[in-house]
Every structure is written in structure tokens, then in C-alpha cells.
Motif scaffolding. Structure first.
Motif, PDB file in Angstrom:
ATOM      1  N   ARG A  43     -20.310  -1.698   7.262  1.00  0.00           N
ATOM      2  CA  ARG A  43     -20.817  -3.087   7.254  1.00  0.00           C
ATOM      3  C   ARG A  43     -22.348  -3.093   7.328  1.00  0.00           C
ATOM      4  N   GLY A  44     -22.877  -2.423   8.355  1.00  0.00           N
ATOM      5  CA  GLY A  44     -24.332  -2.423   8.563  1.00  0.00           C
ATOM      6  C   GLY A  44     -25.051  -1.538   7.572  1.00  0.00           C
ATOM      7  N   ILE A  45     -24.520  -0.329   7.386  1.00  0.00           N
ATOM      8  CA  ILE A  45     -25.183   0.623   6.482  1.00  0.00           C
ATOM      9  C   ILE A  45     -25.136   0.082   5.052  1.00  0.00           C
ATOM     10  N   GLY A  46     -24.015  -0.536   4.691  1.00  0.00           N
ATOM     11  CA  GLY A  46     -23.868  -1.104   3.348  1.00  0.00           C
ATOM     12  C   GLY A  46     -24.935  -2.158   3.089  1.00  0.00           C
ATOM     13  N   ASN A  47     -25.146  -3.035   4.075  1.00  0.00           N
ATOM     14  CA  ASN A  47     -26.154  -4.076   3.923  1.00  0.00           C
ATOM     15  C   ASN A  47     -27.549  -3.466   3.805  1.00  0.00           C
ATOM     16  N   PHE A  48     -27.818  -2.475   4.669  1.00  0.00           N
ATOM     17  CA  PHE A  48     -29.127  -1.807   4.671  1.00  0.00           C
ATOM     18  C   PHE A  48     -29.398  -1.159   3.303  1.00  0.00           C
ATOM     19  N   PRO A 133     -31.154   4.797   9.073  1.00  0.00           N
ATOM     20  CA  PRO A 133     -30.816   5.128  10.462  1.00  0.00           C
ATOM     21  C   PRO A 133     -29.338   4.810  10.755  1.00  0.00           C
ATOM     22  N   PRO A 134     -28.721   5.512  11.719  1.00  0.00           N
ATOM     23  CA  PRO A 134     -27.320   5.189  12.026  1.00  0.00           C
ATOM     24  C   PRO A 134     -27.181   3.880  12.799  1.00  0.00           C
ATOM     25  N   PHE A 135     -28.265   3.436  13.422  1.00  0.00           N
ATOM     26  CA  PHE A 135     -28.267   2.172  14.193  1.00  0.00           C
ATOM     27  C   PHE A 135     -29.719   1.771  14.405  1.00  0.00           C
ATOM     28  N   GLY A 136     -29.915   0.549  14.926  1.00  0.00           N
ATOM     29  CA  GLY A 136     -31.261   0.192  15.363  1.00  0.00           C
ATOM     30  C   GLY A 136     -32.140  -0.445  14.308  1.00  0.00           C
ATOM     31  N   ASP A 137     -31.560  -1.051  13.291  1.00  0.00           N
ATOM     32  CA  ASP A 137     -32.358  -1.792  12.311  1.00  0.00           C
ATOM     33  C   ASP A 137     -31.724  -3.183  12.162  1.00  0.00           C
ATOM     34  N   PRO A 138     -32.563  -4.227  12.041  1.00  0.00           N
ATOM     35  CA  PRO A 138     -32.018  -5.590  11.916  1.00  0.00           C
ATOM     36  C   PRO A 138     -31.042  -5.735  10.737  1.00  0.00           C
ATOM     37  N   LEU A 139     -31.285  -4.991   9.656  1.00  0.00           N
ATOM     38  CA  LEU A 139     -30.384  -5.098   8.485  1.00  0.00           C
ATOM     39  C   LEU A 139     -28.993  -4.540   8.833  1.00  0.00           C
ATOM     40  N   ILE A 140     -28.970  -3.578   9.731  1.00  0.00           N
ATOM     41  CA  ILE A 140     -27.689  -2.985  10.151  1.00  0.00           C
ATOM     42  C   ILE A 140     -26.931  -3.985  11.037  1.00  0.00           C
ATOM     43  N   SER A 141     -27.636  -4.595  11.970  1.00  0.00           N
ATOM     44  CA  SER A 141     -26.998  -5.622  12.822  1.00  0.00           C
ATOM     45  C   SER A 141     -26.467  -6.759  11.959  1.00  0.00           C
ATOM     46  N   GLU A 142     -27.253  -7.130  10.968  1.00  0.00           N
ATOM     47  CA  GLU A 142     -26.882  -8.219  10.046  1.00  0.00           C
ATOM     48  C   GLU A 142     -25.510  -7.928   9.408  1.00  0.00           C
ATOM     49  N   VAL A 163     -13.752  -5.980  23.246  1.00  0.00           N
ATOM     50  CA  VAL A 163     -13.989  -4.596  23.688  1.00  0.00           C
ATOM     51  C   VAL A 163     -14.547  -3.798  22.515  1.00  0.00           C
ATOM     52  N   LEU A 164     -15.642  -3.092  22.748  1.00  0.00           N
ATOM     53  CA  LEU A 164     -16.212  -2.259  21.686  1.00  0.00           C
ATOM     54  C   LEU A 164     -16.834  -1.000  22.272  1.00  0.00           C
ATOM     55  N   SER A 165     -17.045  -0.009  21.418  1.00  0.00           N
ATOM     56  CA  SER A 165     -17.671   1.242  21.860  1.00  0.00           C
ATOM     57  C   SER A 165     -19.167   1.217  21.548  1.00  0.00           C
ATOM     58  N   VAL A 166     -19.940   1.891  22.382  1.00  0.00           N
ATOM     59  CA  VAL A 166     -21.392   1.936  22.183  1.00  0.00           C
ATOM     60  C   VAL A 166     -21.874   3.376  21.988  1.00  0.00           C
ATOM     61  N   GLY A 167     -22.571   3.572  20.874  1.00  0.00           N
ATOM     62  CA  GLY A 167     -23.253   4.850  20.633  1.00  0.00           C
ATOM     63  C   GLY A 167     -24.739   4.552  20.783  1.00  0.00           C
ATOM     64  N   GLY A 168     -25.358   4.133  19.668  1.00  0.00           N
ATOM     65  CA  GLY A 168     -26.758   3.713  19.723  1.00  0.00           C
ATOM     66  C   GLY A 168     -26.894   2.220  19.961  1.00  0.00           C
ATOM     67  N   GLY A 170     -25.761  -0.262  17.833  1.00  0.00           N
ATOM     68  CA  GLY A 170     -25.846  -1.082  16.617  1.00  0.00           C
ATOM     69  C   GLY A 170     -24.713  -2.099  16.541  1.00  0.00           C
ATOM     70  N   MET A 171     -23.506  -1.643  16.855  1.00  0.00           N
ATOM     71  CA  MET A 171     -22.365  -2.566  16.799  1.00  0.00           C
ATOM     72  C   MET A 171     -22.525  -3.651  17.865  1.00  0.00           C
ATOM     73  N   LEU A 172     -22.980  -3.253  19.040  1.00  0.00           N
ATOM     74  CA  LEU A 172     -23.179  -4.215  20.133  1.00  0.00           C
ATOM     75  C   LEU A 172     -24.160  -5.305  19.702  1.00  0.00           C
ATOM     76  N   CYS A 173     -25.278  -4.912  19.098  1.00  0.00           N
ATOM     77  CA  CYS A 173     -26.277  -5.890  18.630  1.00  0.00           C
ATOM     78  C   CYS A 173     -25.637  -6.864  17.640  1.00  0.00           C
ATOM     79  N   GLY A 174     -24.923  -6.296  16.659  1.00  0.00           N
ATOM     80  CA  GLY A 174     -24.325  -7.148  15.634  1.00  0.00           C
ATOM     81  C   GLY A 174     -23.306  -8.108  16.222  1.00  0.00           C
ATOM     82  N   VAL A 175     -22.506  -7.618  17.157  1.00  0.00           N
ATOM     83  CA  VAL A 175     -21.460  -8.476  17.737  1.00  0.00           C
ATOM     84  C   VAL A 175     -22.090  -9.590  18.581  1.00  0.00           C
TER      85      VAL A 175
END
Ligand code: PLV
Length: 360
Positions: A43-48, A133-142, A163-168, A170-175
Motif C-alpha cells: 500500500r505505502g511502497i506502491g504509492n511511493f 525507505p521501508p517506512f518513515g515517508d509521508p507518501l508511505i503513510s498515505e 491491533v497492529l504490529s510495529v517495526g519502524g 509506518g503502518m502505525l502512522c498510516g492507521v
């Protein structure tokens, strides 16, 4: 060439009778494992990647523990842009193979941070290349935000908790951003990590970004030494309950989930499932951190590629060995103390038995 269609698909949201029974509340699964690259990352990487292609990028260079890299390779192929993916040595060979099958070049580093440095160095030398990047860019959160927009369409009322998992992060920001847009600002989030990859938990506790000296968890795709700054900022503004489980807890639920739901996930996702399998949800309710009459919960089944049945067996063996080693060391320490106290230097039958039970 870039089309207007996103690279991700709308994933199913369905009730799990098995997990609902265990949790005592209606549990929905958001099945991100059914994305074309097996995890939500697309989702995030595709948008980026799409935006960067439109800006004229000539090559993508990514650093990833596996899933972000595979998403990059997949998008690059569709966009007809070459891709190089740096992965840590710990990345399973079958994930590396999948990236190569998508046409990407795969290079290695010791840690994710080393991969990131190597990838960024490569990009610095070529002005029209892009670091993904694997996480940490506004386009990825988008891109990740779309998960919540879908949930809003798919559910009759807002969930009691997500409930979600956190690595860097990115998913948390988007959610969190998605919840804001959906008008669901008051929906709490349980953010799951494993010990040894708990950089978000440490940062939230400290109130500032904390860098872990080393990633020691087997949940390698949660292994970001430092989370994105935005993840900490947003988590301080939203109701986020940070929880950390052990590696055995993250792995224990995987075969049970496979048996019940016919879905095989990585330990990164097992960490989220541990909310139910380890009884965390009931503890949080007892501690009044969540309502006792919780109406529903959504678990984001983030999926992941770093898993096969063989790999699952290997992980279980590794954890069992670590456990035995811990018991062995504890026995040795007890023995040394006893020897010191009695000064006899002889083995007692009971300690010998304990060491034997540890397989030594
Ligand atoms: N994985 C990233 C970052 O790793 C990667 O390189 O693939 N669940 C799965 C299956 C994941 O692959 C990841 C991230 C996460 C959860 C956590 O997502 P994040 O990084 O957005 O919090 C270090």
C-alpha cells in the motif's frame, strides 16, 4: 508505465469465530496477507514508487528486512524501472528468490541500518535514482491510510480497538492518519512488538526516540533499531497502548492460526495475534485499559513472506534451543553458588538431574 490504478488490492475484512471465542468479543481480521506481495507494505511502497516514477525516477534502491523490498521489486517491475534491494543477511533465501523473480538485483548488508546506508550511498551517486525507505515517508503513510478507509466501508460501526504490529512505525502512522480522516479518532490502537525489536515501546516510554543497540528478536521484519519520528509524535497524540511479547509468544500462535484460519504468517504478524493467544486482551480489560464490554476488535493480519512451514519448524527449534540454553546457564549458576557455599566441589544428584533435564 504508471496507471491510475493503485498496486494494492482491497483486502477482505471478516470475522474470525475462532479468535472471537478466545477473546470473548467479535474479532475481525483485515487480511493484508492477501495483497499481491503477501503483506500490507505494498500500500505505502506502491504509492511511493508511483509518485517517484511520475517524477522521473530512473532506478529504485531499497533497504528492507524483506517485505518492503519485495513490494518495491513488484512495483518496479510494473513500472518498468530497475530495482536494487539491500537486505540483511538474516533474510531467508526464499524471500530473496522472490525479489529476484520480480527482476530485482539483491545485495546484502549485516543489519538493516547498514543496508540503508549502502542503498543511500548508491542513490547519492545518481541524481535520478530514488531511495525507497521501508517506512518513515509521508507518501508511505498515505498509502497505508487506505486500510482504514476500506475498514470504514466494510464495517457497520467503528471497531472497539485496532491491533497492529510495529517495526519502524509506518503502518502505525498510516492507521492513525486514516482514523483521523474516517472520524474514528477515538478508536484505540494496540501496538505490538517483540522484545529485542521493541524500539517503539522504548521510545514511547522515554518520550523521545530511542535506538536499540542490536536487534535480537527473531521477528526480523519488526527489527527497526529506531522508529520513524512521526510514529512517536502521532502515538503521543492518539490513544496507543504499546505492548511487547516474547519471541516464543509471537511464534506460538502461528500454527494455531494456520490450523484455524488456513493462513500462514510471519512472527511479525504473530506478535499481533499474541494479543489473543497470550491472553493480553483480557489483562488489558482487567487493568481497565480497555472496556470489559469491548464490542469488537480488528486485527491487521499484516502477513509477511519470511515464512514457510520449514522456516516455522526452524524457528520453533531455535527458540527451544535458546530456552534450553537459558535453563542450562541458570543451572550452572545455581551449581556454582552451591559449590561455593558448601565448598565440597561435588555435584548433587538433584543438580545433575536438572542439567540432564536441560539436555546437557
Ligand atoms: N517490515 C519492513 C521493515 O522491517 C520491511 O523491510 O519489510 N509486519 C510485517 C509483515 C512487516 O514486513 C513490517 C515491516 C511490519 C509488520 C511493521 O511495519 P512498519 O515498519 O510500518 O511498522 C524493519
Amino acid at each position: 508505465m504508471a496507471s491510475s490504478k493503485p498496486f494494492h488490492v482491497v483486502t477482505p475484512l471478516r470475522v474470525s469465530p475462532h479468535l472471537s471465542k478466545l477473546a470473548g468479543t467479535k474479532v475481525y481480521l483485515k487480511l493484508e496477507n492477501s495483497q499481491p506481495t503477501g503483506s500490507f507494505k505494498i500500500r505505502g511502497i506502491g504509492n511511493f514508487c508511483k509518485v517517484m516514477a511520475e517524477k522521473g525516477s530512473k532506478e529504485f534502491v531499497s533497504a528492507s528486512a524483506g517485505n518492503a523490498g519485495l513490494a518495491t521489486a513488484y512495483c518496479a517491475k510494473l513500472l518498468e524501472i530497475p530495482a536494487t534491494i539491500y537486505v540483511p543477511q538474516s533474510t531467508p533465501a526464499f524471500t530473496v528468490e522472490r525479489m529476484k523473480d520480480e527482476g530485482a538485483t539483491v545485495c546484502f548488508g549485516q543489519t538493516l541500518d547498514e543496508c540503508k546506508n549502502k542503498a543511500q550511498e548508491m542513490v547519492k551517486k545518481n541524481s535520478d535514482w530514488t531511495f525507497v525507505p521501508p517506512f518513515g515517508d509521508p507518501l508511505i503513510s498515505e498509502g497505508h491510510k487506505t486500510m482504514v478507509a476500506e475498514m470504514k466501508e466494510q464495517m457497520e460501526s467503528k471497531p472497539g480497538v485496532i491491533v497492529l504490529s510495529v517495526g519502524g512505525g509506518g503502518m502505525l502512522c498510516g492507521v492513525i492518519q486514516g482514523l483521523r480522516e474516517a472520524g474514528w479518532d477515538d478508536v484505540p490502537i494496540i501496538a505490538m512488538e517483540t522484545w529485542g525489536a521493541h524500539s517503539f515501546h522504548a521510545s514511547l516510554k522515554q518520550g523521545e526516540l530511542v535506538t536499540l543497540p542490536k536487534i535480537t528478536s527473531i521477528a526480523t521484519t519488526l527489527g527497526a533499531a529506531t522508529v520513524a519520528e512521526e510514529a512517536l509524535k502521532l502515538a503521543q497524540e492518539h490513544c496507543v497502548i504499546s505492548q511487547v511479547v516474547t519471541d516464543p509468544e509471537a511464534v506460538a500462535g502461528i500454527p494455531r492460526f494456520l490450523d484455524a484460519e488456513k493462513i500462514l504468517v510471519e512472527p511479525a504478524c504473530g506478535a499481533s495475534l499474541a494479543v489473543i493467544y497470550s491472553g493480553l486482551i483480557k489483562t488489558l480489560q482487567k487493568e481497565c485499559k480497555l472496556p470489559r464490554d469491548l464490542e469488537s476488535m480488528v486485527i491487521i493480519v499484516c502477513g509477511g513472506n519470511n515464512i514457510t512451514l520449514e522456516e516455522l519448524d526452524r524457528l520453533k527449534d531455535e527458540l527451544c534451543m535458546n530456552h534450553r540454553m537459558k535453563e542450562y546457564v541458570e543451572c550452572k549458576v545455581a551449581l556454582a553458588k552451591w559449590n561455593h557455599a558448601s565448598n565440597s566441589g561435588t555435584f548433587t544428584a538433584s543438580l545433575q538431574k536438572s542439567l540432564g533435564a536441560c539436555g546437557h
